[in-house]
Motif scaffolding. Structure first.
Motif, mmCIF file in Angstrom:
data_model
loop_
_atom_site.group_PDB
_atom_site.id
_atom_site.type_symbol
_atom_site.label_atom_id
_atom_site.label_comp_id
_atom_site.label_asym_id
_atom_site.label_seq_id
_atom_site.Cartn_x
_atom_site.Cartn_y
_atom_site.Cartn_z
ATOM 1 N N GLU A 1 0.831 -1.206 0.000
ATOM 2 C CA GLU A 1 0.000 0.000 0.000
ATOM 3 C C GLU A 1 0.875 1.270 0.000
ATOM 4 O O GLU A 1 0.587 2.235 -0.696
ATOM 5 N N HIS A 2 1.979 1.221 0.764
ATOM 6 C CA HIS A 2 2.911 2.363 0.737
ATOM 7 C C HIS A 2 3.513 2.534 -0.650
ATOM 8 O O HIS A 2 3.698 3.648 -1.130
ATOM 9 N N PHE A 3 3.811 1.394 -1.250
ATOM 10 C CA PHE A 3 4.392 1.416 -2.596
ATOM 11 C C PHE A 3 3.391 2.045 -3.576
ATOM 12 O O PHE A 3 3.744 2.905 -4.385
ATOM 13 N N ARG A 4 2.125 1.643 -3.461
ATOM 14 C CA ARG A 4 1.090 2.207 -4.335
ATOM 15 C C ARG A 4 0.981 3.713 -4.119
ATOM 16 O O ARG A 4 0.879 4.506 -5.057
ATOM 17 N N ASP A 5 1.045 4.086 -2.857
ATOM 18 C CA ASP A 5 0.959 5.496 -2.501
ATOM 19 C C ASP A 5 2.129 6.284 -3.094
ATOM 20 O O ASP A 5 1.963 7.386 -3.607
ATOM 21 N N LEU B 1 -2.456 -1.114 -8.141
ATOM 22 C CA LEU B 1 -1.282 -1.748 -8.750
ATOM 23 C C LEU B 1 -1.738 -2.840 -9.717
ATOM 24 O O LEU B 1 -2.874 -3.305 -9.641
ATOM 25 N N GLY B 2 -0.838 -3.228 -10.612
ATOM 26 C CA GLY B 2 -1.184 -4.280 -11.576
ATOM 27 C C GLY B 2 -0.001 -5.197 -11.779
ATOM 28 O O GLY B 2 1.025 -5.041 -11.116
ATOM 29 N N GLY B 3 -0.166 -6.134 -12.704
ATOM 30 C CA GLY B 3 0.953 -7.025 -13.011
ATOM 31 C C GLY B 3 0.512 -8.463 -13.130
ATOM 32 O O GLY B 3 -0.681 -8.771 -13.201
ATOM 33 N N GLU B 4 1.495 -9.324 -13.117
ATOM 34 C CA GLU B 4 1.244 -10.739 -13.364
ATOM 35 C C GLU B 4 0.574 -11.394 -12.160
ATOM 36 O O GLU B 4 1.091 -11.314 -11.035
#
Ligand code: BES
Ligand code: ZN
Length: 465
Positions: free
Chosen positions: A277-281, A288-291
């Motif tokens: 969540e911090h990373f998204r922030d 976020l997205g991805g595999e």
């Protein structure tokens, strides 16, 4: 267990006394707009190389500026430890990414400024600051003791940001002269502030350009639209076939060479305090997205990707223009993991694009540059020395991390010079590398010098035990 060293007091004192000079000198380095991607900056790249060579000479190194088909290589040598002592090669790059968009910088990209303990400028962290901290560490040793505990080669290139296209041949050509027992590189980030880090992997890269062509020139979209295939739409269709619904790359054969990540390394990764969540922030995206099936760190460090890096077609200016474009272009890069091979991936992409291109247009795939992925065998005297040096400088043991970015030459050092590589970086999350307002923490620049100075002692001691 390696005993935890402390930063040698003599070196620490010198570095403290010369901290102001180090920052002033870094500022001078940062003022040179050595943008390797732009031919109009070729002179600036040479100026940066000359500036660096002069600083190395001042520190006590023999230096040479060596021409390549592209920007020159700076080679510094100090071999006073003698033929029986180990040789450490310090690698870094003096070139930087373009600074655009210029209007988004708080202070101009090539006019360094300190704000809130951060040194802001293009190249501050990637990689001039991280390269120069090694130069100061070497200077500290030679100034205080008149000697170094090991032989040292400094190799600084000016084309890292454009794929190190000439460095592999340079290493081959100068293999004997560059022979060394280990390579240290500071061109990466720490996991978090106060958490020194050693990188255990880098992704590789395959970068291609896709050009789609339809009619011989742009057409009136009313007079021709509906009867002529639109290259922008054709390109959109091509790009939409690159992933499946689970976020996997849908190119036949793409995953064939992908090795499973060692469970021990994945277990290490799970111990790192990472908050998605911090990373998204931090990135500011709504989600976020991805595999599917992988954590964010696994997606970033252990999985290959396909990303559109640039798109161009038709009218993109103010207002509306009714036009059917004749061409469309996409820059597409693939981050690779062991044992994917950039050349093989380029071929797979070309075959895929050929297969999915709709009738009515032609598509060409042009490789731009590439680099092999890398994963290290941790351990050995250089790694141990790195652990001790970082522990000594930061007062806490380093963590082992992975990385989503690429440093193309790392694999070449191991393959051509047969030397292990230690990656100890001093950047921080949010440092804006390649983006406006790039910065390096002034504190990390200082700790980096202390760590680099300690590393030399630790490596010298370890190798002579
Ligand atoms: N310093 C970076 C790579 C990097 C970034 C390593 C963050 C570890 C942490 C390097 O200068 C870089 O940007 N490399 C390019 C290579 C490319 C141009 C071939 C990259 O990763 O995009
Ligand atoms: Zn970079």
């Amino acid at each position: 267990m390696t005993p935890v060293a402390s930063v040698p007091a003599d070196l620490d004192q010198w570095l403290t006394a010369h901290q102001g000079d180090a920052v002033d000198e870094l500022f001078a380095f940062l003022r040179i707009p050595s943008v390797s991607a732009r031919s109009e900056h070729a002179g600036d790249c040479r100026t940066a190389a000359e500036w660096l060579a002069a600083r190395l000479s001042h520190a006590g190194f023999t230096t040479e500026i060596m021409d390549t088909p592209g920007h020159p290589v700076v080679l510094g040598e100090w071999r006073g430890a003698g033929p029986d002592a180990p040789t450490l090669l310090v690698y870094g790059h003096y070139d930087v990414q373009p600074a655009e968009p210029l209007e988004l910088w708080t202070s101009p990209a090539f006019e360094p400024e300190v704000r809130d303990g951060r040194i802001y400028a293009r190249g501050s962290v990637d990689d001039k600051g991280q390269l120069y901290l090694h130069v100061k560490a070497l200077e500290a040793h030679l100034a205080v003791r008149g000697t170094l505990p090991v032989n040292v080669i400094v190799l600084a290139e000016g084309e890292e940001e454009v794929g190190s296209v000439n460095l592999e041949a340079f290493l081959e050509q100068h293999r004997e002269r560059l022979r060394c027992d280990g390579v240290v590189i500071s061109d990466s980030t720490m996991f978090a502030p106060g958490v020194p880090s050693i990188l255990s992997s880098l992704r590789g890269l395959a970068y291609v350009q896709i050009d789609v062509r339809g009619s011989t020139s742009d057409l009136h979209s009313g007079m021709y639209g509906g009867a002529v295939v639109n290259p922008a739409m054709a390109l959109a269709r091509i790009l939409s076939t690159l992933h499946d619904d689970n976020g996997r790359v849908a190119i036949a054969g793409f995953y064939d060479a992908v090795q499973a990540w060692p469970e021990s390394v994945r277990a290490q990764m799970r111990t790192l305090p990472f908050n998605e969540e911090h990373f998204r922030d931090e990135v500011g995206a709504p989600a976020l997205g991805g595999e599917r099936g992988y954590s964010v760190l696994e997606r970033l460090w252990t999985r290959p990707t396909c990303e559109v890096n640039g798109l161009l077609s038709g009218y993109t200016g103010e207002g509306a223009k009714t036009v059917l474009p004749a061409v469309a272009m996409a820059k597409v890069s693939f981050r690779l993991v062991p044992d994917q091979n950039p050349t093989v991936v380029e071929q797979l992409v070309a075959e895929h694009v050929k297969r999915v291109t709709p009738p009515g247009v032609t598509a060409t795939v042009t490789p731009l540059h590439g680099g092999r992925p890398w994963r290290s065998e941790l351990g050995g005297p250089l790694h141990e020395a790195g652990v001790s040096a970082l522990h000594a400088a930061f007062g806490t043991a380093p963590v082992i991390t992975g990385e989503g970015g690429s440093i193309p030459v790392v694999g070449d050092f191991e393959r051509i010079l047969g030397a292990p590589v230690l990656l100890m970086g001093f950047g921080l999350p949010g440092e804006n590398a390649h983006a406006p307002d790039e910065w390096i923490s002034a504190e990390n620049f200082r700790q980096g010098m202390r760590a680099a100075a300690t590393l030399l002692d630790q490596y010298g001691a370890a190798k002579s035990r």
